[in-house]
Design an enzyme around this catalytic site. Structure first.
Site, PDB file in Angstrom:
ATOM      1  N   HIS A  85     -26.967  63.304  19.747  1.00  0.00           N
ATOM      2  CA  HIS A  85     -27.060  63.418  21.203  1.00  0.00           C
ATOM      3  C   HIS A  85     -27.327  62.043  21.843  1.00  0.00           C
ATOM      4  CE1 HIS A  85     -28.299  65.685  24.940  1.00  0.00           C
ATOM      5  NE2 HIS A  85     -28.989  64.568  25.139  1.00  0.00           N
ATOM      6  N   GLU A  86     -28.364  61.380  21.368  1.00  0.00           N
ATOM      7  CA  GLU A  86     -28.716  60.080  21.963  1.00  0.00           C
ATOM      8  C   GLU A  86     -27.641  59.034  21.679  1.00  0.00           C
ATOM      9  OE1 GLU A  86     -31.033  60.127  24.129  1.00  0.00           O
ATOM     10  OE2 GLU A  86     -31.920  62.051  23.529  1.00  0.00           O
TER      11      GLU A  86
ATOM     12  N   HIS B  15     -25.199  59.277  24.393  1.00  0.00           N
ATOM     13  CA  HIS B  15     -25.645  58.569  25.599  1.00  0.00           C
ATOM     14  C   HIS B  15     -25.413  57.061  25.437  1.00  0.00           C
ATOM     15  CE1 HIS B  15     -27.482  61.698  28.002  1.00  0.00           C
ATOM     16  NE2 HIS B  15     -28.315  62.087  27.055  1.00  0.00           N
TER      17      HIS B  15
ATOM     18  N   GLU C 143     -25.014  63.237  30.677  1.00  0.00           N
ATOM     19  CA  GLU C 143     -25.348  64.348  29.790  1.00  0.00           C
ATOM     20  C   GLU C 143     -24.086  64.921  29.133  1.00  0.00           C
ATOM     21  OE1 GLU C 143     -28.368  64.574  29.097  1.00  0.00           O
ATOM     22  OE2 GLU C 143     -28.457  66.438  27.963  1.00  0.00           O
TER      23      GLU C 143
HETATM   24 ZN    ZN Z   1     -29.500  63.863  27.097  1.00  0.00          ZN
END
Ligand code: ZN
Length: 506
Positions: A268-269, A272, A300
């Site tokens: 997830h990160e 980003h 997101e």
């Molecule tokens: Zn996030």
């Protein structure tokens, strides 16, 4: 570049430098600051934030924007300027207005009230005592309404607040998207409830942090995170932070008896970070507001796309599963890939948003969106919030919170006055699946590419369609440009139906 524009860019870069210094202090505070250092660190941060605010509100910026023809009503500025230049003026004007339209005493009052409200919230949550937090929440609602009336006196207050996180969206446009989504998720949830539950007990076997760290490191490399431009550290809550154009860092956390937590939070990160590292609308506007993300929801969408659409797919693991089993050191002994896939995609309505699965997550957000809209409009009194929350929880997820700590006190956002932020989380999922559908249409073999380990094909599409432009487009324009149509929840619903038919066998 015209002289006024060049000066504007120069001033913006000065502000950006200070902002990155502040981010570095913040990163250090979360990752390695010794506990006794916190007092001076708060002073350092306050000084840097004051400096940044001074730089962002310099009257010279206002004069330059006006000279370049950029006003609140016509932010793009003079028609003779180039497309990128006008896109820059639009975002520079928006941010300048945001920073200058709030009177100093309101900013100071907000800072004081937020700090009191946050600590009252933490204590109230610990004791599950809504009454102790209610006066602070009322204050935050009142201050947020005042913020809205300063920023856009002629608009609906909630629309103004929403616009701070998702430029161009309104309460009505979000409500329209959420209403069809809510109905479709209800149908899907009923189908899932009619099937035997997935057994994910094996995923809760103990896996030491050092092995999980190796796993995280491997996945960052696999996904193409340039390690010369970033790094991984551990914190209580995972996050991504930008400290410079070539310095974007992520964090994760290791839960010994549930390694998928760090596995997917690292993916997830990384999503980003890949976004931040890929922003490059024009070298002439590097380290300016144009080289920032388009919105919270677009940000997101990038983390969710990698985490859920890529990382939680069966194909992604086909060639990697053997390595995963070996890196987890016996944790997955006897667990077939198919069972791993089903385990990490288990759906179960739960009370806590941050622990929710892909299907029920949006319902948590819809609940907050509906209630915060009414709080700001004044049609829901703060004292009635717990009751309204519990009724919505029953209606949307069929659950009754046993206390307010696991109900309306669970999230920090409202205690900070961040009304209008929650929708970004769900919109991110919707953008992600719409980008995904467009990517599949333009590269029909994309799933085979992922299966073969060629994730660069995914990254290249995202770079071109989503990352590179930065803030040159509003989120609505970006999604139109990348996918050919406006945001539409049907892509998300179609993706979920396809995936969960495979997971639950219906
Ligand atoms: Zn996030």
């Amino acid at each position: 570049m015209n002289k006024d524009l060049a000066r504007l860019v120069e001033l913006d870069r000065g502000r950006c430098l200070v902002a990155h210094i502040g981010a570095l202090l913040g990163w250090d505070q979360e990752t390695c600051l010794p506990s006794a250092g916190i007092e001076e660190r708060s002073e350092q941060l306050a000084l840097v934030q004051t400096l940044e605010h001074e730089k962002a509100t310099s009257p010279e910026i206002g004069d330059l924007l006006t000279r370049l023809g950029s006003t609140t009503e016509n932010p793009l500025g003079a028609a003779a300027l180039g497309t990128t230049e006008r896109a820059y003026l639009r975002v520079a004007r928006r941010e300048y207005d945001k920073a200058t339209k709030l009177p100093g005493e309101l900013v100071a009052e907000l800072a004081r009230a937020t700090s009191l409200s946050q600590s009252a919230w933490a204590e109230a949550r610990r004791r599950s005592d809504f009454a102790a937090f209610a006066p602070h929440l009322s204050k935050m609602v009142e201050l947020s309404r005042r913020v809205a009336s300063c920023l856009g006196p002629e608009r609906r207050p909630y629309d103004v607040l929403l616009d701070l996180y998702e430029p161009g969206s309104t309460e009505d446009s979000v409500a329209a998207v959420f209403s069809s989504l809510r109905a479709d998720l209800g149908i899907l949830l009923d189908k899932i409830r009619g099937r035997p539950q997935v057994d994910d007990a094996a995923l809760h076997r103990s896996c030491p942090a050092v092995r999980q760290a190796e796993l995280s490191s491997w996945l960052m490399d696999v996904l193409g995170y340039d390690r010369s431009r970033g790094r991984l550290d551990t914190t209580a809550h995972p996050f991504t932070t930008t400290l410079g154009r070539d310095d974007v860092r992520i964090t994760t956390r290791y839960i010994e008896n549930y390694f998928p937590s760090s596995l997917f939070s690292t993916i997830h990160e990384t999503g980003h970070a890949l976004y931040e590292l890929g922003i490059d609308p024009d070298p002439a506007f590097a380290r300016t507001r144009l080289s920032e993300a388009a919105s919270m929801a677009v940000h997101e969408s990038q983390s969710r796309l990698w985490e859920n659409l890529v990382g939680r797919s069966l194909g992604f693991w086909k060639l990697k599963y053997e390595r995963l089993v070996s890196l987890t050191g016996g944790c997955l002994e006897g667990v077939r890939l198919d069972d791993f896939f089903r385990g990490v995609n288990k759906v179960e309505p739960s009370l806590i948003r941050t622990e929710a699965d892909e299907v029920t997550y949006a319902l948590h957000v819809i609940l907050r969106f509906e209630l915060e809209g009414r709080l700001i409009a004044g049609t829901l009194a703060v004292k009635d919030l717990p009751e309204a929350w519990n009724a919505k929880m029953k209606e949307l997820l069929g659950l009754a919170p046993p206390d307010d700590a696991r109900g309306c006190l669970q999230d920090i956002h409202w205690s900070m006055g961040s009304f209008g932020y929650f929708p970004s989380y769900a919109l991110g999922n919707l953008y992600a699946s719409q980008f995904w559908a467009a990517m599949k249409a333009s590269i029909p073999s994309i799933e085979q590419e992922i299966e073969a380990g060629n994730h660069a094909a995914v990254l290249a599409w995202l770079r071109e369609q989503v990352h590179t432009p930065g803030a040159a487009y509003l989120p609505g324009e970006l999604v139109e440009r990348a996918t050919g149509s406006a945001l539409d929840a049907r892509h998300f619903v179609a993706y979920l139906n396809g995936k969960y038919a495979a997971v639950y066998g219906f």
